[in-house]
Design a protein around this motif. Structure first.
Motif, PDB file in Angstrom:
ATOM      1  N   ALA A 144     -55.133 -76.418  24.254  1.00 56.20           N
ATOM      2  CA  ALA A 144     -55.009 -77.453  22.990  1.00 56.20           C
ATOM      3  C   ALA A 144     -53.816 -78.180  23.524  1.00 56.20           C
ATOM      4  N   CYS A 184     -56.958 -67.305  22.091  1.00 56.79           N
ATOM      5  CA  CYS A 184     -56.752 -68.650  21.318  1.00 56.79           C
ATOM      6  C   CYS A 184     -55.492 -69.011  21.458  1.00 56.79           C
ATOM      7  N   CYS A 186     -52.398 -72.504  19.779  1.00 55.64           N
ATOM      8  CA  CYS A 186     -52.125 -73.435  19.089  1.00 55.64           C
ATOM      9  C   CYS A 186     -50.631 -73.953  19.095  1.00 55.64           C
ATOM     10  N   ALA A 228     -53.973 -70.805  13.946  1.00 56.27           N
ATOM     11  CA  ALA A 228     -53.746 -72.238  13.530  1.00 56.27           C
ATOM     12  C   ALA A 228     -52.346 -72.528  12.743  1.00 56.27           C
TER      13      ALA A 228
END
Length: 486
Positions: A144, A184, A186, A228
């Motif tokens: 990201a 993941c 963010c 997120a």
């Protein structure tokens, strides 16, 4: 209004499946939009679903990389550059204007550092890929860009978060998962914090400025697949209403992802640490979805972000555990002893400050000397405690939804463990122990699907999720009615 009963474009692929995508918001108009799609066999396709024009295909012959595309993103502020990550651990920079060669590319080393290397493509004519990054061990699961586009956060199957300066290709900082791969990542809207999730069932909050873990969140019962931030609920409020009113419209204007707005948010938040500034109240909201089919919402409040400030100045809705509840002489000891059967009841709070491991005269691991205290705690840990933790780790992984189909990733984990022994990082600032950092509890933890969740997007008036069963669901925000005109 758009007719939601009919798709704008529909494409069926045989022999390979789409795995990830990204729209170019910089060039998007009502008549045209550039969409990149990555595939399981390694190709990347550029299409325009509105114009339905003939698309471009990159890595068509799979000469650049044959492995699955795990993440594809347009480079912020660029109309033509995009970055592609693969399960091989390679990451490639492309230009849509350039073609791919008819032979496998040759590379020359540009820069090398700890667990990463960057190569430039060596050819007489300019062709894709422009650069090849090799990051960590095993698959590179996601990356990201920071809101200002200057930094790049990567999470890999080896369990490491690595943050790079994108232009200078310098390693800014690293973090290690509690165990297993990180899936993941963010950034907060102001670029000050990074949240990761992965196979340890945790969400981990990492401070970009301090390069350290500042909190962990435990609410999922299996692997965390997406994290997120919610830019519409994240708030920065100053005591002078003339300068910043704190209304919803101001939050949305201030916190839209963009270089100028991100910088303005950052400047407001940076005032928080200056002595002459007025008190500022800060709350970050982020969400996570996982293979346990649950959606969790989390708040990151001042008692976590600024642990040395008086709590009376923090405008939070948090029950704070009293430091007096720590056991006598509790330096380096946790709330529960290894042999106890049930932990004492915790207050229903979102964020528990680091009080359970602080004796009357001890300082938290947030203070200076975190390295020494972390190492000393690790050195004095009993063998019985280690066995107990190992048993707990096995228990959590065996009950993970993804355990059944994860034999290949487990093999990658074994390779990573052989090269970087987790016991050498656990208890250090790279991977502090659970009791050494504040523990977040989710505000909301709700089962919202029957299959593993794979998508979480925060929009102004709703939240969008999608699961592996193929359902895309739109959820109304509390207090707001979502209406669509068919």
């Amino acid at each position: 209004a758009a007719d939601l009963s009919k798709p704008i474009d529909k494409r069926i692929y045989k022999g390979t499946q789409p795995t990830c995508h990204d729209f170019n918001h910089l060039t998007a108009t009502a008549e045209s939009v550039s969409l990149l799609v990555g595939f399981s066999a390694g190709q990347v396709q550029l299409i325009d679903p509105i114009k339905k024009e003939t698309s471009k295909l990159f890595n068509e012959e799979r000469l650049i990389d044959k492995s699955r595309v795990t993440c594809v993103k347009w480079v912020p502020g660029s109309e033509s550059l995009f970055l592609v990550a693969h399960s091989s651990g390679g990451m490639y920079l492309y230009n849509v204007e350039h073609t791919c060669g008819t032979t496998a590319p040759h590379y020359q080393l540009l820069k090398q550092g700890e667990s990463f290397a960057v190569h430039a493509c060596k050819s007489k004519s300019t062709r894709n890929p422009l650069l090849k990054w090799t990051v960590g061990e095993g698959a590179l699961n996601e990356f990201a860009f920071s809101p200002d586009g200057k930094f790049l956060a990567c999470v890999s199957q080896d369990g490491f978060l690595r943050v790079f300066s994108f232009d200078s290709v310098e390693l800014h900082g690293t973090m290690k998962s509690y165990f297993g791969g990180l899936l993941c990542v963010c950034w907060s809207p102001d670029g000050k914090y990074i949240v990761t999730g992965g196979e340890d069932d945790l969400v981990t909050v990492w401070s970009f400025a301090d390069c350290r873990v500042i909190a962990r969140g435990h609410g999922h019962k299996s692997w965390v697949s997406v994290v997120a931030f919610d830019p519409y609920t994240t708030s920065v409020e100053e005591s002078d209403p003339m300068e910043f009113s704190g209304s919803d419209e101001d939050f949305q204007d201030l916190l839209h992802f963009g270089r100028d707005r991100a910088n303005s948010t950052q400047s407001r938040l940076s005032k928080r640490n200056s002595a002459e500034s007025r008190p500022v109240s800060v709350t970050y909201r982020f969400g996570s979805v996982g293979q346990d089919t649950q959606l969790c919402l989390w708040d990151l409040t001042e008692d976590i972000l600024f642990p040395h400030q008086p709590l009376s100045r923090a405008r939070t809705h948090t029950n704070v555990m009293n430091a007096a509840s720590a056991p006598a002489g509790g330096t380096g000891s946790s709330v529960t002893s290894p042999g106890s059967t049930a932990p004492p009841p915790l207050p229903r709070s979102n964020s528990l400050p680091h009080s359970a491991v602080c004796g009357a005269g001890s300082k938290s691991s947030m203070a200076d000397g975190a390295t020494a205290s972390g190492v000393s705690r690790f050195a004095t840990l009993s063998l019985h405690d280690r066995k107990d933790r190992h048993h707990e780790k096995d228990h959590k992984r065996n009950h993970s939804v993804g355990h059944v189909a994860s034999k290949s990733s487990d093999r990658l984990n074994l390779v990573a463990k052989a090269k970087a022994d987790p016991a050498k990082t656990l208890g250090t600032p790279l991977c502090p122990r659970m009791e050494d950092v504040p523990l977040l509890e989710p505000l909301v933890c709700k089962k919202i699907a029957h299959e593993r969740l794979a998508v979480l997007v925060f929009l102004e008036d709703c939240v969008v999720t999608a699961c592996q069963e193929g359902f895309v669901c739109t959820w109304g925000r509390p207090g707001k009615v979502v209406s669509f005109n068919p």
